[in-house]
Scaffold this active site. Structure first.
Site, PDB file in Angstrom:
ATOM      1  CB  THR A   8      -1.142  -0.013   1.134  1.00 34.68           C
ATOM      2  OG1 THR A   8      -1.737   1.276   1.216  1.00 34.68           O
ATOM      3  CG2 THR A   8      -0.237   0.229   2.628  1.00 34.68           C
ATOM      4  N   GLY A  12      -1.444   5.064   6.794  1.00 35.66           N
ATOM      5  CA  GLY A  12      -2.516   4.825   7.833  1.00 35.66           C
ATOM      6  C   GLY A  12      -2.610   3.198   7.816  1.00 35.66           C
ATOM      7  CE  LYS A  13      -5.981   0.263   2.939  1.00 39.85           C
ATOM      8  NZ  LYS A  13      -6.233  -0.131   1.492  1.00 39.85           N
ATOM      9  CG  ASP A  67      -9.382  -4.768  -3.112  1.00 38.42           C
ATOM     10  OD1 ASP A  67      -8.917  -3.491  -3.076  1.00 38.42           O
ATOM     11  OD2 ASP A  67     -10.147  -5.213  -3.768  1.00 38.42           O
ATOM     12  CE1 TYR A 148     -19.127   5.302  -0.878  1.00 38.81           C
ATOM     13  CE2 TYR A 148     -17.013   4.070  -0.504  1.00 38.81           C
ATOM     14  CZ  TYR A 148     -17.993   4.638  -1.354  1.00 38.81           C
ATOM     15  OH  TYR A 148     -17.533   4.782  -2.857  1.00 38.81           O
ATOM     16  NE  ARG A 175      -8.603  -2.059   5.814  1.00 40.46           N
ATOM     17  CZ  ARG A 175      -9.601  -0.904   6.123  1.00 40.46           C
ATOM     18  NH1 ARG A 175      -9.936  -0.173   7.163  1.00 40.46           N
ATOM     19  NH2 ARG A 175     -10.320  -0.546   4.791  1.00 40.46           N
TER      20      ARG A 175
HETATM   21  P1  IMP Z   1      -8.947  -0.067  -1.162  1.00 37.49           P
HETATM   22  O1  IMP Z   1      -7.786   1.198  -0.595  1.00 37.49           O
HETATM   23  O2  IMP Z   1      -8.636  -0.289  -2.584  1.00 37.49           O
HETATM   24  O3  IMP Z   1      -9.181  -1.321  -0.433  1.00 37.49           O
HETATM   25  O4  IMP Z   1     -10.380   0.832  -1.345  1.00 37.49           O
HETATM   26  C1  IMP Z   1     -11.259   0.717  -0.357  1.00 37.49           C
HETATM   27  C2  IMP Z   1     -12.430   1.741  -0.442  1.00 37.49           C
HETATM   28  O5  IMP Z   1     -13.466   1.212   0.159  1.00 37.49           O
HETATM   29  C3  IMP Z   1     -11.724   3.005   0.376  1.00 37.49           C
HETATM   30  O6  IMP Z   1     -11.311   4.019  -0.562  1.00 37.49           O
HETATM   31  C4  IMP Z   1     -13.263   3.509   1.014  1.00 37.49           C
HETATM   32  O7  IMP Z   1     -14.033   4.239  -0.192  1.00 37.49           O
HETATM   33  C5  IMP Z   1     -14.007   2.217   1.066  1.00 37.49           C
HETATM   34  N1  IMP Z   1     -13.771   1.672   2.287  1.00 37.49           N
HETATM   35  C6  IMP Z   1     -13.013   0.620   2.778  1.00 37.49           C
HETATM   36  N2  IMP Z   1     -12.833   0.594   4.171  1.00 37.49           N
HETATM   37  C7  IMP Z   1     -13.576   1.393   4.596  1.00 37.49           C
HETATM   38  C8  IMP Z   1     -14.027   1.891   5.929  1.00 37.49           C
HETATM   39  O8  IMP Z   1     -13.570   1.181   6.873  1.00 37.49           O
HETATM   40  N3  IMP Z   1     -14.702   3.003   6.147  1.00 37.49           N
HETATM   41  C9  IMP Z   1     -15.149   3.589   5.054  1.00 37.49           C
HETATM   42  N4  IMP Z   1     -14.762   3.456   3.898  1.00 37.49           N
HETATM   43  C10 IMP Z   1     -14.172   2.175   3.364  1.00 37.49           C
END
Ligand code: IMP
Length: 191
Positions: A8, A12-13, A67, A148, A175
């Site tokens: 990533t 933060g992650k 993801d 969201y 997560r």
């Molecule tokens: P990733 O970083 O490709 O996994 O993108 C996941 C997307 O899903 C993020 O950009 C958010 O829009 C949404 N998302 C995933 N986890 C959360 C959460 O815990 N809260 C709010 N939105 C989330």
């Protein structure tokens, strides 16, 4: 100490994973900034595996990737793997989702997170999935969290993700669930 590259660019992650893996024998590092893996998969599993595998092969080290996204029942699982790409900003993404849902009374939704770990050859050796069920509100509530969070309401806690403390969110979130299931397996792995 064994090194695990987090696939990533989001510090933060990395921080969140570090907190979970503090007592393991793994030292976490961010992937090289110029190494980008396109999320071409159609499922969370495909994307998590793709990212872990590509980063492992490129760095020749163990790699971990996640993801995640929001799946809304009345929208046939949308935005799903497109959650991050549903609009340009969080505000736009939330606005679009609320518009598409309209007055639909079925507000059921779930956040899903898949985590995959690959060995330095790029083979997937561990996978974990976490889920958190909730409901989509008609308008935003709370100002914590990200994405969201302000429209995702968890009835058991009577709070949106955006109204929860980070600790509470972690203890019930998609997560958090995926990570806590993975940690014992990761500790057993010989890196
Ligand atoms: P990733 O970083 O490709 O996994 O993108 C996941 C997307 O899903 C993020 O950009 C958010 O829009 C949404 N998302 C995933 N986890 C959360 C959460 O815990 N809260 C709010 N939105 C989330």
């Amino acid at each position: 100490m064994k090194t695990l590259v987090v696939a990533t660019g989001n510090p933060g992650k990395l921080k969140e994973m570090q907190a979970y893996l503090a007592d393991s024998n793994w030292e976490l590092t961010l992937k090289p900034a110029d190494l980008d893996v396109e999320e071409t998969g159609e499922t969370f599993v495909e994307n998590a595996c793709l990212k872990a595998s590509e980063v492992a092969k490129a760095t020749e080290k163990w790699a971990i990737a996640d993801d995640s996204g929001l799946a809304v029942d009345a929208l046939n699982g949308a935005p799903g793997v497109y959650s991050a790409r549903y609009g340009k900003t969080d505000e736009e993404r939330i606005g679009r989702l609320l518009r598409e849902l309209g007055d639909t009374t079925n507000r059921q939704a779930q956040f899903i997170c898949v985590i995959a770990v690959a060995n330095p050859q790029g083979e997937i050796v561990l996978q974990s999935e976490g889920m958190c069920k909730g409901e989509i509100l008609y308008e935003v509530r709370g100002d914590g969290g990200f994405g969201y969070d302000p429209i995702f309401y968890v009835p058991q806690k009577q709070l949106t993700f955006a109204e929860m403390s980070p600790e509470l969110k972690k203890s019930i979130s998609h997560r958090g669930n995926a990570l806590s299931a993975l940690v014992p397996e990761l500790i057993k792995l010989k890196g």
